[in-house]
Enzyme design. Structure first.
Site, PDB file in Angstrom:
ATOM      1  N   LEU A  10      80.609  78.039 133.223  1.00 55.65           N
ATOM      2  CA  LEU A  10      79.666  77.022 132.772  1.00 55.65           C
ATOM      3  C   LEU A  10      79.210  77.278 131.336  1.00 55.65           C
ATOM      4  O   LEU A  10      79.303  78.403 130.834  1.00 55.65           O
ATOM      5  CB  LEU A  10      78.479  76.981 133.731  1.00 55.65           C
ATOM      6  CG  LEU A  10      78.896  76.687 135.191  1.00 55.65           C
ATOM      7  CD1 LEU A  10      77.798  77.071 136.167  1.00 55.65           C
ATOM      8  CD2 LEU A  10      79.279  75.226 135.344  1.00 55.65           C
ATOM      9  N   PRO A  11      78.699  76.239 130.643  1.00 55.45           N
ATOM     10  CA  PRO A  11      78.494  76.355 129.195  1.00 55.45           C
ATOM     11  C   PRO A  11      77.241  77.069 128.736  1.00 55.45           C
ATOM     12  O   PRO A  11      77.189  77.542 127.598  1.00 55.45           O
ATOM     13  CB  PRO A  11      78.468  74.885 128.735  1.00 55.45           C
ATOM     14  CG  PRO A  11      77.983  74.133 129.932  1.00 55.45           C
ATOM     15  CD  PRO A  11      78.555  74.849 131.117  1.00 55.45           C
ATOM     16  N   THR A  69      79.525  82.675 129.715  1.00 55.05           N
ATOM     17  CA  THR A  69      78.909  83.558 128.723  1.00 55.05           C
ATOM     18  C   THR A  69      77.478  83.090 128.517  1.00 55.05           C
ATOM     19  O   THR A  69      77.236  82.023 127.944  1.00 55.05           O
ATOM     20  CB  THR A  69      79.670  83.536 127.395  1.00 55.05           C
ATOM     21  OG1 THR A  69      80.978  84.089 127.584  1.00 55.05           O
ATOM     22  CG2 THR A  69      78.949  84.371 126.335  1.00 55.05           C
ATOM     23  N   LYS A  91      79.855  91.427 126.517  1.00 56.32           N
ATOM     24  CA  LYS A  91      80.417  90.219 125.910  1.00 56.32           C
ATOM     25  C   LYS A  91      79.678  89.814 124.636  1.00 56.32           C
ATOM     26  O   LYS A  91      80.304  89.510 123.611  1.00 56.32           O
ATOM     27  CB  LYS A  91      80.387  89.059 126.914  1.00 56.32           C
ATOM     28  CG  LYS A  91      80.842  87.714 126.345  1.00 56.32           C
ATOM     29  CD  LYS A  91      82.290  87.746 125.852  1.00 56.32           C
ATOM     30  CE  LYS A  91      82.677  86.480 125.103  1.00 56.32           C
ATOM     31  NZ  LYS A  91      82.772  85.304 125.958  1.00 56.32           N
ATOM     32  N   LYS A 132      76.278  79.712 119.514  1.00 59.52           N
ATOM     33  CA  LYS A 132      75.547  79.889 120.772  1.00 59.52           C
ATOM     34  C   LYS A 132      75.547  81.354 121.190  1.00 59.52           C
ATOM     35  O   LYS A 132      74.498  81.919 121.549  1.00 59.52           O
ATOM     36  CB  LYS A 132      76.187  79.042 121.865  1.00 59.52           C
ATOM     37  CG  LYS A 132      75.478  79.127 123.217  1.00 59.52           C
ATOM     38  CD  LYS A 132      76.407  78.874 124.380  1.00 59.52           C
ATOM     39  CE  LYS A 132      77.204  80.112 124.734  1.00 59.52           C
ATOM     40  NZ  LYS A 132      77.959  80.008 126.002  1.00 59.52           N
TER      41      LYS A 132
END
Length: 312
Positions: free
Chosen positions: A78-79, A110, A186, A261
């Site tokens: 998912l974003p 992420t 990450k 982001k």
């Protein structure tokens, strides 16, 4: 009997896996599971993505809750944190509302390190298992099952998740026993990548301005102490690496707005522990400027193009 066959509530499922989030990455990851014999039940808010997955052989669910009712393993891609919270925790349509004992949840999004901890707490209260498993590698790695998965959570849960992750990736790294540790690795990796790409872009432009052929400069650095992934595999100077997005007008690849982001997540994480980013903050400022301008949908290596444009 076949370990992937089980019966529940009078219905027979043959290794059915839930997959929620069929965007640029998820839409390329899911088919690799089907190629390896898994039956998928999918959901996404974009109908075109759902139709594509259906055409590839997946069954379609109307809500995440429906997937939780029918699948013992659920993968999400998912974003952003808000989407993760909604998909898992919505009281009417979310996964947690229909979780069963022993369900394995694998979130490949992420996001910040704190969100998966909250989701995991709600899931484990229902007897489910949860790991965060963000990925490293772009859309081609997703398509070709070449991703690296950075997994946070109990070792036993990581091993259970590996059955599915190894069908979509080339490497699985256990980043720690705590949920959220995959996200930490990450965001640190992507912060390093942004810093590296920014530096590589400036250096490539400087060398060209001083009269050195960009291909020669890259070749020299790639066998010297200045070697980096940004310079060797993904060089931002057009024409140096034929397969890099820079040679294709910075189209495709990893969008500037997505890097921005991720850098925002890194800054927030640093702030949460009172650590002041200096070089990292400069990289974030650069990518925010690109996102706010005309570069947001281009590949993140277009920082070189931005530097060129601002030198004119």
């Amino acid at each position: 009997r076949d370990e992937k066959m089980f019966c529940r509530a009078g219905r027979l499922f043959a290794g059915r896996v839930g997959f929620i989030g069929l965007g640029q990455m998820g839409g390329r990851m899911a088919p690799n599971l089907m190629k390896n014999g898994y039956s998928l039940l999918v959901a996404d808010t974009v109908q075109q993505a759902v139709d594509t997955a259906k055409g590839q052989g997946a069954a379609v669910a109307s809500t995440p809750k429906e997937i939780a009712e029918q699948c013992d393993t659920i993968i999400t891609m998912l974003p952003n944190p808000a989407a993760v919270k909604a998909v898992y925790n919505d009281p009417n349509t979310g996964i947690v509302s229909a979780l069963r004992q022993g369900t394995l949840l694998i979130d490949c999004s992420t996001i910040d390190p704190e969100t998966p901890k909250g989701v995991a707490a709600a899931a484990t209260a229902k007897g489910a298992r949860f790991v965060d498993a963000p990925v490293s590698g772009g859309i081609m790695a997703a398509q070709n099952a070449g991703l690296t998965f950075l997994v946070g959570g109990a070792e036993a849960d990581m091993k259970a998740a590996s059955e599915y992750l190894e069908k979509m990736g080339k490497a699985i790294i256990h980043c720690g026993e705590n949920v959220g540790s995959g996200q930490v690795v990450k965001i640190c990796n992507n912060l390093m990548l942004a810093i590296s790409m920014s530096g590589c872009s400036e250096v490539m432009l400087l060398g060209a301005k001083l009269g050195v052929d960009p291909k020669l400069l890259a070749k020299a650095m790639n066998v010297s102490s200045g070697r980096s992934w940004s310079g060797e595999i993904y060089n931002p100077y057009p024409g140096v690496v034929e397969t890099a997005p820079s040679t294709n007008g910075y189209k495709g690849g990893f969008a500037v707005k997505l890097m921005n982001k991720d850098l925002g997540l890194a800054v927030e994480a640093a702030d949460s522990v009172g650590f002041k980013l200096n070089i990292g903050q400069n990289a974030r400022d650069t990518y925010k400027t690109l996102t706010d301008g005309e570069y947001g949908d281009l590949d993140f290596s277009c920082v070189l193009k931005y530097l060129q444009d601002t030198q004119k």
